[in-house]
Design an enzyme around this catalytic site. Structure first.
Site, PDB file in Angstrom:
ATOM      1  N   GLY A 135      11.638 -13.746  14.441  1.00 29.33           N
ATOM      2  CA  GLY A 135      11.292 -12.631  15.314  1.00 29.33           C
ATOM      3  C   GLY A 135       9.859 -12.172  15.076  1.00 29.33           C
ATOM      4  O   GLY A 135       8.976 -12.966  14.766  1.00 29.33           O
ATOM      5  N   SER A 136       9.641 -10.874  15.176  1.00 33.59           N
ATOM      6  CA  SER A 136       8.280 -10.331  15.099  1.00 33.59           C
ATOM      7  C   SER A 136       7.624 -10.490  13.740  1.00 33.59           C
ATOM      8  O   SER A 136       6.405 -10.313  13.633  1.00 33.59           O
ATOM      9  CB  SER A 136       8.289  -8.856  15.502  1.00 33.59           C
ATOM     10  OG  SER A 136       8.537  -8.756  16.888  1.00 33.59           O
ATOM     11  N   THR A 137       8.373 -10.849  12.707  1.00 29.25           N
ATOM     12  CA  THR A 137       7.731 -11.068  11.404  1.00 29.25           C
ATOM     13  C   THR A 137       6.770 -12.251  11.438  1.00 29.25           C
ATOM     14  O   THR A 137       5.942 -12.396  10.546  1.00 29.25           O
ATOM     15  CB  THR A 137       8.765 -11.287  10.275  1.00 29.25           C
ATOM     16  OG1 THR A 137       9.512 -12.479  10.535  1.00 29.25           O
ATOM     17  CG2 THR A 137       9.703 -10.101  10.138  1.00 29.25           C
TER      18      THR A 137
END
Length: 178
Positions: free
Chosen positions: A46-48
């Site tokens: 995801g956004s990591t």
């Protein structure tokens, strides 16, 4: 899963999984052998993945630190798929892209880049190709094989979909940035 590493050397100082297995007790329904999820489980980051992508793109000269990205109206269509931000963030700096976690901005950064770049980023940032530390059962990150055929699949990688990494690989990538 908790991982701690020495950033300068990349050495893993601590690795903990819960629930865990006690090797001093007999195997039973209460003491079941569990995998070391830090090295044996993949997940979509995801956004990591956004800081990792930005750091890599900057280091390779694909983007400029002073660039601005137009994200209005906060939604974009790619091959019939829809990419959204939580709201319209207007024009963002790279810092703003991270602060607002803009999927639209990240997608725009990968729109015109060759699909092979995805695999190269994953190799360079130690997210794939078995950069193992020697623990039993270690697996490596993977990418969606459609990224070279589908523009939507390719840009989705920029915000962490269509690739899978282990927690250890994600730790290594952040250590490279640090």
């Amino acid at each position: 899963i908790i991982l701690v590493s020495e950033v300068k050397t990349g050495d893993v100082l601590a690795m903990v999984n819960f629930p865990s297995f006690n090797p001093n007790e007999p195997i039973s329904q209460h003491n079941v052998i569990t995998p070391n999820r830090a090295v044996q489980t993949r997940f979509e980051p995801g956004s990591t993945i956004k800081p990792i992508w930005l750091a890599w793109l900057l280091s390779k000269g694909y983007i400029d630190a002073d660039m601005k990205i137009k994200t209005s109206p906060g939604v974009m269509q790619v091959e019939g798929g829809v990419i959204r931000d939580a709201k319209d963030h207007g024009t963002l700096s790279l810092t703003g892209v991270l602060k607002k976690s803009s999927n639209v901005a990240m997608s725009k950064l990968l729109l015109d880049i060759e699909p092979q770049v995805i695999e190269q980023m994953m190799i360079d940032m130690r997210l794939s190709h078995h950069h193992a530390i020697g623990l039993p059962g270690e697996i490596s990150g993977s990418e969606n094989l459609q990224t070279d055929k589908s523009l939507f699949a390719k840009v989705s990688v920029s915000f962490g979909y269509g690739i899978a990494v282990t927690p250890l690989e994600l730790l290594r990538a952040y250590s490279i940035i640090a």
